[in-house]
Design an enzyme around this catalytic site. Structure first.
Site, short mmCIF file in Angstrom:
data_model
loop_
_atom_site.label_atom_id
_atom_site.label_comp_id
_atom_site.label_asym_id
_atom_site.label_seq_id
_atom_site.Cartn_x
_atom_site.Cartn_y
_atom_site.Cartn_z
N SER A 1 0.90 -1.06 -0.17
CA SER A 1 -0.22 -0.03 -0.17
C SER A 1 0.94 1.17 0.15
O SER A 1 1.57 1.47 1.05
CB SER A 1 -0.96 0.17 1.18
OG SER A 1 -1.65 1.21 1.27
N HIS B 1 -1.37 -1.37 -3.91
CA HIS B 1 -2.79 -1.22 -3.50
C HIS B 1 -2.76 0.45 -3.40
O HIS B 1 -2.06 1.15 -2.60
CB HIS B 1 -2.72 -1.66 -1.75
CG HIS B 1 -3.88 -1.63 -1.18
ND1 HIS B 1 -5.02 -2.30 -0.87
CD2 HIS B 1 -4.43 -0.45 -0.55
CE1 HIS B 1 -6.11 -1.97 0.12
NE2 HIS B 1 -5.54 -0.43 0.34
N ASP C 1 -5.02 3.69 -2.18
CA ASP C 1 -6.00 4.08 -1.26
C ASP C 1 -6.71 5.42 -1.78
O ASP C 1 -5.77 6.27 -1.93
CB ASP C 1 -5.43 4.26 0.02
CG ASP C 1 -5.14 3.00 0.86
OD1 ASP C 1 -5.95 2.21 0.87
OD2 ASP C 1 -4.13 2.87 1.71
N MET D 1 -9.55 8.26 -1.37
CA MET D 1 -10.24 8.60 -0.30
C MET D 1 -10.95 9.95 -0.73
O MET D 1 -10.44 11.08 -1.37
CB MET D 1 -9.54 9.10 1.10
CG MET D 1 -8.48 7.87 1.46
SD MET D 1 -7.88 7.98 2.89
CE MET D 1 -6.64 6.87 2.95
N HIS E 1 -8.52 0.75 -3.63
CA HIS E 1 -9.52 0.73 -2.40
C HIS E 1 -10.01 1.84 -2.17
O HIS E 1 -9.70 2.96 -1.69
CB HIS E 1 -8.62 0.51 -1.11
CG HIS E 1 -9.36 0.23 0.11
ND1 HIS E 1 -8.67 0.54 1.38
CD2 HIS E 1 -10.62 0.36 0.36
CE1 HIS E 1 -9.58 0.38 2.40
NE2 HIS E 1 -10.57 0.38 1.85
N MET F 1 -12.50 4.40 -0.73
CA MET F 1 -13.08 4.97 0.71
C MET F 1 -13.89 6.21 0.35
O MET F 1 -13.37 7.33 0.63
CB MET F 1 -11.97 5.00 1.57
CG MET F 1 -11.33 3.70 2.21
SD MET F 1 -9.72 4.21 2.96
CE MET F 1 -8.71 3.80 1.51
N MET G 1 -11.22 -4.75 7.07
CA MET G 1 -10.27 -3.49 7.61
C MET G 1 -10.01 -4.17 9.00
O MET G 1 -10.82 -4.75 9.84
CB MET G 1 -11.04 -2.24 7.84
CG MET G 1 -11.47 -1.77 6.35
SD MET G 1 -10.27 -1.55 5.33
CE MET G 1 -9.05 -0.41 6.05
N GLY H 1 -8.84 5.56 6.51
CA GLY H 1 -8.29 6.82 6.60
C GLY H 1 -6.96 7.14 6.58
O GLY H 1 -6.35 8.12 5.80
N GLY I 1 -0.75 3.58 9.50
CA GLY I 1 0.34 3.70 10.70
C GLY I 1 -0.50 3.37 11.91
O GLY I 1 -0.01 3.68 13.04
N ASP J 1 -6.52 -5.53 5.86
CA ASP J 1 -5.85 -4.21 5.53
C ASP J 1 -5.86 -3.41 6.74
O ASP J 1 -7.05 -3.06 7.25
CB ASP J 1 -6.90 -3.44 4.51
CG ASP J 1 -6.05 -2.15 4.05
OD1 ASP J 1 -5.11 -1.87 4.58
OD2 ASP J 1 -6.71 -1.45 3.37
N GLY J 2 -4.56 -3.00 7.40
CA GLY J 2 -4.51 -2.31 8.37
C GLY J 2 -3.56 -2.73 9.41
O GLY J 2 -3.91 -3.70 10.04
N GLY J 3 -2.49 -2.10 9.69
CA GLY J 3 -1.57 -2.65 10.76
C GLY J 3 -0.96 -3.86 10.71
O GLY J 3 -0.27 -4.28 11.60
N SER K 1 2.77 0.90 6.07
CA SER K 1 3.82 1.29 6.98
C SER K 1 4.78 0.28 7.29
O SER K 1 6.06 0.31 7.57
CB SER K 1 3.24 2.13 8.42
OG SER K 1 2.19 1.05 8.92
C1 DX5 Z 1 -6.07 2.95 5.50
C2 DX5 Z 1 -5.98 2.32 4.29
C3 DX5 Z 1 -4.60 1.22 4.34
C4 DX5 Z 1 -3.46 1.82 4.80
C5 DX5 Z 1 -2.83 0.79 5.64
O1 DX5 Z 1 -7.44 3.59 5.24
O2 DX5 Z 1 -6.83 1.37 3.65
O3 DX5 Z 1 -4.56 0.41 3.23
O4 DX5 Z 1 -2.77 2.01 3.68
O5 DX5 Z 1 -1.56 1.16 6.11
P1 DX5 Z 1 -0.93 0.43 7.39
O6 DX5 Z 1 -0.54 -0.80 6.57
O7 DX5 Z 1 0.27 1.38 7.59
O8 DX5 Z 1 -1.77 0.20 8.49
ZN ZN Z 2 -6.37 0.21 1.99
#
Ligand code: DX5
Ligand code: ZN
Length: 246
Positions: free
Chosen positions: A24, A48, A50, A52, A81, A83, A152, A157, A160, A190-192, A213
Protein backbone atom coordinates in the site's frame (compact mmCIF):
# COMPACT_ATOMS: atom_id res chain seq x y z
CA UNK A 1 -8.63 1.10 -22.63
CA UNK A 2 -10.37 -2.04 -21.43
CA UNK A 3 -9.07 -4.31 -18.73
CA UNK A 4 -10.61 -7.42 -20.23
CA UNK A 5 -7.57 -7.92 -22.49
CA UNK A 6 -5.20 -7.83 -19.58
CA UNK A 7 -7.14 -10.50 -17.75
CA UNK A 8 -7.31 -12.62 -20.83
CA UNK A 9 -3.56 -12.93 -20.28
CA UNK A 10 -3.68 -12.96 -16.50
CA UNK A 11 -6.83 -14.85 -15.58
CA UNK A 12 -8.15 -13.96 -12.12
CA UNK A 13 -8.53 -17.50 -10.86
CA UNK A 14 -4.96 -18.47 -11.56
CA UNK A 15 -3.73 -16.89 -8.34
CA UNK A 16 -6.93 -16.50 -6.35
CA UNK A 17 -6.64 -18.26 -3.04
CA UNK A 18 -2.87 -18.20 -3.16
CA UNK A 19 -1.05 -15.95 -0.74
CA UNK A 20 -0.04 -12.54 -2.00
CA UNK A 21 1.43 -9.32 -0.69
CA UNK A 22 -0.19 -6.00 -1.52
CA UNK A 23 2.07 -3.01 -1.00
CA UNK A 24 0.00 0.00 0.00
CA UNK A 25 1.69 3.15 -1.24
CA UNK A 26 -0.18 5.42 1.16
CA UNK A 27 2.89 5.69 3.36
CA UNK A 28 5.46 5.59 0.56
CA UNK A 29 7.39 8.66 -0.51
CA UNK A 30 4.91 9.77 -3.14
CA UNK A 31 7.32 12.28 -4.65
CA UNK A 32 9.35 9.25 -5.76
CA UNK A 33 6.54 6.86 -6.37
CA UNK A 34 7.98 4.92 -9.29
CA UNK A 35 11.13 4.17 -7.28
CA UNK A 36 9.12 3.17 -4.23
CA UNK A 37 7.09 0.74 -6.33
CA UNK A 38 10.18 -0.71 -8.04
CA UNK A 39 11.69 -1.42 -4.62
CA UNK A 40 8.90 -3.77 -3.61
CA UNK A 41 8.00 -5.18 -7.03
CA UNK A 42 10.02 -8.38 -6.57
CA UNK A 43 7.79 -9.26 -3.60
CA UNK A 44 4.48 -7.46 -4.05
CA UNK A 45 1.97 -9.02 -6.43
CA UNK A 46 -0.38 -6.11 -5.95
CA UNK A 47 0.02 -2.36 -5.57
CA UNK A 48 -2.74 -1.13 -3.27
CA UNK A 49 -3.95 2.39 -3.95
CA UNK A 50 -6.05 4.05 -1.24
CA UNK A 51 -8.56 6.46 -2.71
CA UNK A 52 -10.30 8.76 -0.24
CA UNK A 53 -12.87 11.47 -0.80
CA UNK A 54 -12.73 13.50 2.41
CA UNK A 55 -16.30 12.46 3.13
CA UNK A 56 -16.56 8.71 3.60
CA UNK A 57 -13.29 9.16 5.46
CA UNK A 58 -11.85 12.53 6.54
CA UNK A 59 -8.67 12.56 4.40
CA UNK A 60 -8.51 13.21 0.66
CA UNK A 61 -6.04 10.99 -1.15
CA UNK A 62 -4.88 9.36 -4.38
CA UNK A 63 -7.44 9.59 -7.17
CA UNK A 64 -7.75 8.69 -10.83
CA UNK A 65 -4.88 10.84 -12.10
CA UNK A 66 -2.67 9.09 -9.61
CA UNK A 67 -3.64 5.65 -10.96
CA UNK A 68 -3.02 6.89 -14.50
CA UNK A 69 0.48 8.08 -13.55
CA UNK A 70 1.29 4.85 -11.81
CA UNK A 71 0.01 2.53 -14.56
CA UNK A 72 2.99 2.78 -16.93
CA UNK A 73 5.43 2.34 -14.01
CA UNK A 74 4.48 -1.21 -13.11
CA UNK A 75 2.94 -4.38 -14.47
CA UNK A 76 1.77 -5.40 -11.02
CA UNK A 77 -1.95 -5.62 -10.34
CA UNK A 78 -3.28 -2.19 -9.37
CA UNK A 79 -5.94 -2.51 -6.72
CA UNK A 80 -7.97 0.55 -5.82
CA UNK A 81 -9.43 0.69 -2.33
CA UNK A 82 -12.22 3.21 -2.63
CA UNK A 83 -13.04 4.92 0.63
CA UNK A 84 -15.57 7.16 -1.03
CA UNK A 85 -19.30 7.76 -1.11
CA UNK A 86 -21.01 6.73 -4.35
CA UNK A 87 -18.00 4.71 -5.57
CA UNK A 88 -19.77 3.61 -8.79
CA UNK A 89 -19.43 7.13 -10.15
CA UNK A 90 -15.66 6.63 -10.48
CA UNK A 91 -15.47 3.08 -11.87
CA UNK A 92 -15.40 4.01 -15.54
CA UNK A 93 -12.62 6.55 -15.23
CA UNK A 94 -10.59 4.34 -12.88
CA UNK A 95 -10.80 1.48 -15.37
CA UNK A 96 -9.72 3.81 -18.15
CA UNK A 97 -6.81 4.95 -15.98
CA UNK A 98 -5.66 1.33 -15.79
CA UNK A 99 -6.99 0.04 -12.48
CA UNK A 100 -7.28 -3.77 -12.45
CA UNK A 101 -9.29 -4.43 -9.30
CA UNK A 102 -11.69 -2.11 -7.55
CA UNK A 103 -12.90 -2.53 -3.98
CA UNK A 104 -15.60 -0.36 -2.49
CA UNK A 105 -16.98 -0.22 1.02
CA UNK A 106 -20.20 -2.03 1.77
CA UNK A 107 -21.01 0.89 4.07
CA UNK A 108 -20.82 3.33 1.15
CA UNK A 109 -23.50 1.75 -1.01
CA UNK A 110 -27.12 0.85 -0.36
CA UNK A 111 -26.96 -2.35 -2.37
CA UNK A 112 -23.56 -3.78 -3.38
CA UNK A 113 -24.99 -5.81 -6.26
CA UNK A 114 -25.37 -3.03 -8.87
CA UNK A 115 -21.96 -1.65 -7.90
CA UNK A 116 -20.36 -5.07 -8.38
CA UNK A 117 -22.07 -5.42 -11.76
CA UNK A 118 -20.96 -1.95 -12.79
CA UNK A 119 -17.35 -2.64 -11.79
CA UNK A 120 -17.37 -5.81 -13.85
CA UNK A 121 -18.91 -4.06 -16.81
CA UNK A 122 -15.84 -1.82 -16.92
CA UNK A 123 -13.61 -4.92 -17.14
CA UNK A 124 -12.23 -4.64 -13.62
CA UNK A 125 -12.32 -7.33 -10.98
CA UNK A 126 -14.54 -6.38 -8.07
CA UNK A 127 -14.25 -6.50 -4.32
CA UNK A 128 -16.26 -5.56 -1.27
CA UNK A 129 -14.62 -4.10 1.82
CA UNK A 130 -16.02 -4.18 5.34
CA UNK A 131 -15.27 -1.93 8.26
CA UNK A 132 -14.72 -3.57 11.63
CA UNK A 133 -18.19 -2.49 12.79
CA UNK A 134 -20.01 -4.18 9.91
CA UNK A 135 -20.92 -7.82 10.52
CA UNK A 136 -18.81 -10.03 8.26
CA UNK A 137 -21.99 -11.85 7.22
CA UNK A 138 -23.04 -8.70 5.36
CA UNK A 139 -20.76 -9.79 2.53
CA UNK A 140 -21.97 -13.38 2.36
CA UNK A 141 -24.83 -12.77 -0.10
CA UNK A 142 -22.30 -11.44 -2.62
CA UNK A 143 -19.44 -13.91 -2.27
CA UNK A 144 -20.28 -15.60 -5.57
CA UNK A 145 -20.20 -12.22 -7.29
CA UNK A 146 -16.84 -10.90 -6.08
CA UNK A 147 -13.15 -11.66 -6.51
CA UNK A 148 -12.05 -10.13 -3.27
CA UNK A 149 -13.33 -9.60 0.24
CA UNK A 150 -11.29 -7.09 2.19
CA UNK A 151 -11.62 -6.87 5.95
CA UNK A 152 -10.39 -3.71 7.60
CA UNK A 153 -8.27 -4.19 10.71
CA UNK A 154 -8.11 -0.45 11.42
CA UNK A 155 -10.44 2.49 10.97
CA UNK A 156 -9.92 3.50 7.34
CA UNK A 157 -8.32 6.79 6.46
CA UNK A 158 -4.78 6.64 7.77
CA UNK A 159 -1.82 4.32 7.68
CA UNK A 160 0.30 3.66 10.73
CA UNK A 161 -2.49 2.55 13.06
CA UNK A 162 -2.33 -0.60 15.13
CA UNK A 163 -4.13 -3.73 13.94
CA UNK A 164 -7.33 -4.47 15.85
CA UNK A 165 -7.33 -8.20 16.76
CA UNK A 166 -11.13 -8.32 16.35
CA UNK A 167 -10.33 -8.86 12.70
CA UNK A 168 -9.01 -12.40 13.24
CA UNK A 169 -12.32 -14.13 14.04
CA UNK A 170 -13.85 -12.15 11.18
CA UNK A 171 -11.26 -13.53 8.77
CA UNK A 172 -11.90 -17.02 10.14
CA UNK A 173 -15.64 -16.67 9.58
CA UNK A 174 -15.14 -15.41 6.04
CA UNK A 175 -12.62 -18.16 5.27
CA UNK A 176 -14.98 -20.83 6.55
CA UNK A 177 -17.81 -19.55 4.36
CA UNK A 178 -15.64 -19.12 1.26
CA UNK A 179 -14.25 -22.65 1.65
CA UNK A 180 -17.64 -24.14 2.44
CA UNK A 181 -18.90 -22.81 -0.89
CA UNK A 182 -15.70 -23.79 -2.68
CA UNK A 183 -15.08 -20.26 -3.93
CA UNK A 184 -11.79 -18.75 -5.06
CA UNK A 185 -12.44 -15.37 -3.45
CA UNK A 186 -9.38 -13.70 -2.00
CA UNK A 187 -9.66 -12.61 1.61
CA UNK A 188 -7.59 -9.53 2.35
CA UNK A 189 -6.65 -7.90 5.60
CA UNK A 190 -5.96 -4.16 5.48
CA UNK A 191 -4.48 -2.17 8.32
CA UNK A 192 -1.62 -2.50 10.75
CA UNK A 193 -0.17 -5.63 9.15
CA UNK A 194 3.46 -6.08 10.14
CA UNK A 195 5.99 -8.90 9.94
CA UNK A 196 5.19 -9.65 13.59
CA UNK A 197 1.44 -10.21 13.19
CA UNK A 198 1.15 -11.34 9.57
CA UNK A 199 1.30 -15.07 10.29
CA UNK A 200 -1.70 -14.78 12.60
CA UNK A 201 -3.73 -13.23 9.75
CA UNK A 202 -2.64 -15.93 7.33
CA UNK A 203 -3.46 -18.64 9.87
CA UNK A 204 -6.95 -17.15 10.19
CA UNK A 205 -7.37 -17.53 6.44
CA UNK A 206 -6.26 -14.30 4.80
CA UNK A 207 -4.76 -14.77 1.34
CA UNK A 208 -3.75 -11.17 0.73
CA UNK A 209 -1.80 -9.07 3.21
CA UNK A 210 -2.02 -5.33 2.66
CA UNK A 211 0.78 -3.34 4.23
CA UNK A 212 1.76 0.31 4.02
CA UNK A 213 3.77 1.34 7.07
CA UNK A 214 4.84 -2.28 7.63
CA UNK A 215 6.85 -1.89 4.42
CA UNK A 216 7.44 1.78 3.74
CA UNK A 217 8.16 2.86 7.30
CA UNK A 218 10.34 -0.17 8.04
CA UNK A 219 14.08 0.43 8.45
CA UNK A 220 14.65 -1.85 5.44
CA UNK A 221 11.70 -1.65 3.06
CA UNK A 222 12.87 -4.40 0.76
CA UNK A 223 13.52 -6.80 3.61
CA UNK A 224 10.12 -6.04 5.14
CA UNK A 225 8.42 -6.70 1.80
CA UNK A 226 10.37 -9.92 1.38
CA UNK A 227 9.47 -11.15 4.86
CA UNK A 228 5.78 -10.27 4.47
CA UNK A 229 5.62 -11.93 1.05
CA UNK A 230 7.22 -15.04 2.47
CA UNK A 231 4.58 -15.25 5.19
CA UNK A 232 1.77 -14.57 2.70
CA UNK A 233 2.90 -17.13 0.14
CA UNK A 234 3.80 -19.81 2.66
CA UNK A 235 0.15 -19.81 3.65
CA UNK A 236 -1.54 -21.70 6.41
CA UNK A 237 0.21 -24.67 7.99
CA UNK A 238 -2.65 -26.98 7.00
CA UNK A 239 -2.25 -26.10 3.34
CA UNK A 240 0.12 -28.07 1.14
CA UNK A 241 3.52 -26.41 1.28
CA UNK A 242 4.39 -24.26 -1.73
CA UNK A 243 7.74 -24.76 -3.39
CA UNK A 244 8.91 -21.47 -1.89
CA UNK A 245 10.10 -19.99 -5.18
CA UNK A 246 8.98 -16.55 -6.30
C1 DX5 B 1 -6.12 2.97 5.39
C2 DX5 B 1 -5.80 2.18 4.17
C3 DX5 B 1 -4.75 1.17 4.33
C4 DX5 B 1 -3.43 1.75 4.77
C5 DX5 B 1 -2.73 0.71 5.58
O1 DX5 B 1 -7.37 3.51 5.24
O2 DX5 B 1 -6.93 1.49 3.72
O3 DX5 B 1 -4.57 0.50 3.10
O4 DX5 B 1 -2.65 2.14 3.68
O5 DX5 B 1 -1.68 1.30 6.24
P1 DX5 B 1 -0.89 0.47 7.35
O6 DX5 B 1 -0.43 -0.79 6.70
O7 DX5 B 1 0.22 1.40 7.71
O8 DX5 B 1 -1.83 0.23 8.46
ZN1 ZN C 1 -6.47 0.34 1.91
Amino acid sequence: RRRADRWARRPPLESAGMGKLAASILSADLAHLADEVKLVEPYADIIHVDIMDGHFVPPIALGTVFVASLRPCTDRVLHGHLMVDAPEASFEELADAGLDVVSFHHEAVGDPEPAIAKARATGMRAGVTLNLETPVEAAFPYLEEIDDLMLMSIHPGWSGQELNPDVYPRIEAAREEVDRRGLAVDIEIDGGVKVENAQRAVDAGATVLVSASGIYQAPDKVEAARALAEIATRGRPTQPASDGTR
